[in-house]
Design a protein around this motif. Sequence first.
Motif, short mmCIF file in Angstrom:
data_model
loop_
_atom_site.label_atom_id
_atom_site.label_comp_id
_atom_site.label_asym_id
_atom_site.label_seq_id
_atom_site.Cartn_x
_atom_site.Cartn_y
_atom_site.Cartn_z
N GLN A 125 0.85 -1.19 0.09
CA GLN A 125 0.13 0.15 0.02
C GLN A 125 0.82 1.35 0.10
O GLN A 125 0.15 2.39 -0.31
CB GLN A 125 -0.96 -0.13 1.24
CG GLN A 125 -1.90 -1.14 1.23
CD GLN A 125 -2.63 -1.34 2.51
OE1 GLN A 125 -3.24 -0.08 2.98
NE2 GLN A 125 -2.96 -2.27 3.27
N VAL A 126 2.08 1.26 0.47
CA VAL A 126 2.91 2.44 0.57
C VAL A 126 4.25 2.11 -0.18
O VAL A 126 5.04 1.51 0.69
CB VAL A 126 3.14 2.70 2.18
CG1 VAL A 126 3.91 4.10 2.09
CG2 VAL A 126 1.71 3.07 2.81
N GLY A 127 4.23 2.59 -1.17
CA GLY A 127 5.62 2.23 -1.77
C GLY A 127 6.84 3.49 -1.47
O GLY A 127 8.00 3.06 -1.26
N ARG A 128 6.49 4.71 -1.74
CA ARG A 128 7.24 5.71 -1.27
C ARG A 128 6.72 6.79 -0.62
O ARG A 128 5.38 6.82 -0.80
CB ARG A 128 7.76 6.34 -2.87
CG ARG A 128 8.54 5.36 -3.67
CD ARG A 128 9.38 6.03 -4.67
NE ARG A 128 10.05 4.87 -5.35
CZ ARG A 128 11.34 4.54 -4.95
NH1 ARG A 128 11.91 4.97 -3.99
NH2 ARG A 128 11.76 3.71 -5.93
N VAL A 129 7.47 7.47 0.22
CA VAL A 129 7.09 8.83 0.77
C VAL A 129 7.84 9.91 0.38
O VAL A 129 9.06 9.82 0.38
CB VAL A 129 7.16 8.23 2.06
CG1 VAL A 129 8.53 7.82 2.82
CG2 VAL A 129 6.46 9.53 3.13
N THR A 130 7.22 11.04 0.23
CA THR A 130 8.35 12.26 -0.03
C THR A 130 8.45 13.08 1.10
O THR A 130 7.64 13.30 2.03
CB THR A 130 7.11 13.19 -0.91
OG1 THR A 130 6.71 12.32 -2.21
CG2 THR A 130 7.84 14.51 -1.27
N VAL A 131 9.94 13.33 1.39
CA VAL A 131 10.38 14.15 2.22
C VAL A 131 11.05 15.00 1.93
O VAL A 131 11.71 15.20 0.79
CB VAL A 131 11.07 13.04 3.25
CG1 VAL A 131 10.15 11.69 3.62
CG2 VAL A 131 12.38 12.48 2.60
N ARG A 132 11.03 15.85 2.56
CA ARG A 132 11.81 17.10 2.60
C ARG A 132 13.03 17.11 3.57
O ARG A 132 12.79 17.01 4.88
CB ARG A 132 11.28 18.56 3.07
CG ARG A 132 9.98 18.81 2.04
CD ARG A 132 9.46 20.21 2.35
NE ARG A 132 10.26 21.24 1.65
CZ ARG A 132 10.18 21.67 0.50
NH1 ARG A 132 9.36 21.05 -0.41
NH2 ARG A 132 10.84 22.50 -0.18
N GLU A 136 16.86 22.87 1.13
CA GLU A 136 16.32 21.57 1.01
C GLU A 136 16.44 20.81 0.21
O GLU A 136 16.56 21.39 -1.08
CB GLU A 136 14.81 21.62 1.64
CG GLU A 136 14.71 22.56 3.35
CD GLU A 136 13.22 22.51 3.57
OE1 GLU A 136 12.91 22.16 4.46
OE2 GLU A 136 12.48 22.77 2.61
N VAL A 137 16.05 19.53 0.35
CA VAL A 137 16.17 18.65 -1.11
C VAL A 137 14.75 17.99 -0.81
O VAL A 137 14.25 17.51 0.33
CB VAL A 137 17.33 17.65 -1.08
CG1 VAL A 137 17.36 16.49 -0.03
CG2 VAL A 137 16.98 17.00 -2.46
N VAL A 138 14.02 17.72 -1.77
CA VAL A 138 12.95 17.02 -1.71
C VAL A 138 12.95 15.62 -2.43
O VAL A 138 13.69 15.69 -3.79
CB VAL A 138 11.86 17.81 -2.32
CG1 VAL A 138 10.23 16.79 -2.45
CG2 VAL A 138 11.48 19.08 -1.92
N VAL A 139 12.73 14.77 -1.98
CA VAL A 139 13.05 13.27 -2.57
C VAL A 139 11.96 12.22 -2.15
O VAL A 139 11.43 12.21 -0.94
CB VAL A 139 14.57 12.97 -2.13
CG1 VAL A 139 14.49 12.53 -0.59
CG2 VAL A 139 14.91 11.85 -2.81
N ASP A 140 11.54 11.62 -2.89
CA ASP A 140 10.88 10.29 -2.63
C ASP A 140 11.75 9.29 -2.34
O ASP A 140 12.24 8.34 -3.21
CB ASP A 140 9.58 9.92 -3.96
CG ASP A 140 9.05 11.10 -4.32
OD1 ASP A 140 8.50 11.61 -3.53
OD2 ASP A 140 8.63 11.13 -5.55
N LEU A 141 11.52 8.72 -1.13
CA LEU A 141 12.07 7.55 -0.60
C LEU A 141 11.29 6.40 -0.42
O LEU A 141 10.19 6.50 -0.33
CB LEU A 141 12.59 7.85 1.02
CG LEU A 141 13.54 9.17 1.05
CD1 LEU A 141 13.97 9.22 2.59
CD2 LEU A 141 14.88 8.71 0.16
N ASP A 142 11.78 5.36 -0.80
CA ASP A 142 11.08 4.06 -0.59
C ASP A 142 10.94 3.99 0.74
O ASP A 142 11.78 4.52 1.82
CB ASP A 142 11.99 2.90 -0.84
CG ASP A 142 11.25 1.37 -0.75
OD1 ASP A 142 11.42 0.97 0.25
OD2 ASP A 142 10.88 1.07 -1.69
N VAL A 143 9.76 3.40 1.38
CA VAL A 143 9.15 3.36 2.80
C VAL A 143 10.24 2.59 3.61
O VAL A 143 10.41 3.05 4.84
CB VAL A 143 7.80 2.86 2.75
CG1 VAL A 143 7.70 1.37 2.40
CG2 VAL A 143 7.01 3.01 4.11
#
Length: 128
Positions: free
Chosen positions: A27-34, A90-97
């Motif tokens: 259900q949760v592949g990636r999460v966007t983080v700053r 900052e950097v914005v990146v989609d990380l694998d959960v």
Amino acid sequence: MVDEKRYALYREEAKALAAIGEHVHAQVGRVTVRLPRAVAQAAVDAWERDDSDDGLRGETIEQYEVRGRAGDVALIGLVISDHGRWDDEEVVVDLDVSCAGSALLAYIEAAGPDYRPAERPERRPPVG
């Protein structure tokens, strides 16, 4: 004396945790983080460092775990290098959960008894 029945129960509960993880993964592949620039750059630096495998024989469990955490940082650095979007400081990146979870677990362990889960904003029903 160790209560083997209790540990048998713990092993079954560990299997339940893995089963929960299977559903979370689906259900949760990636999460966007700053991330702040300094933290993101430290991860990129870890990725770009060229470590040899020399001197790793006979490492303690603690050393193995520390090396694993450093590897997690390097993997996050790889994702930042390949897909991060730098935005000023900052950097914005989609990380694998799993990467995000590893970082969160490291934070929780470092915080120790001072750890408190983040407050979640209350969900309000839609107006209308």
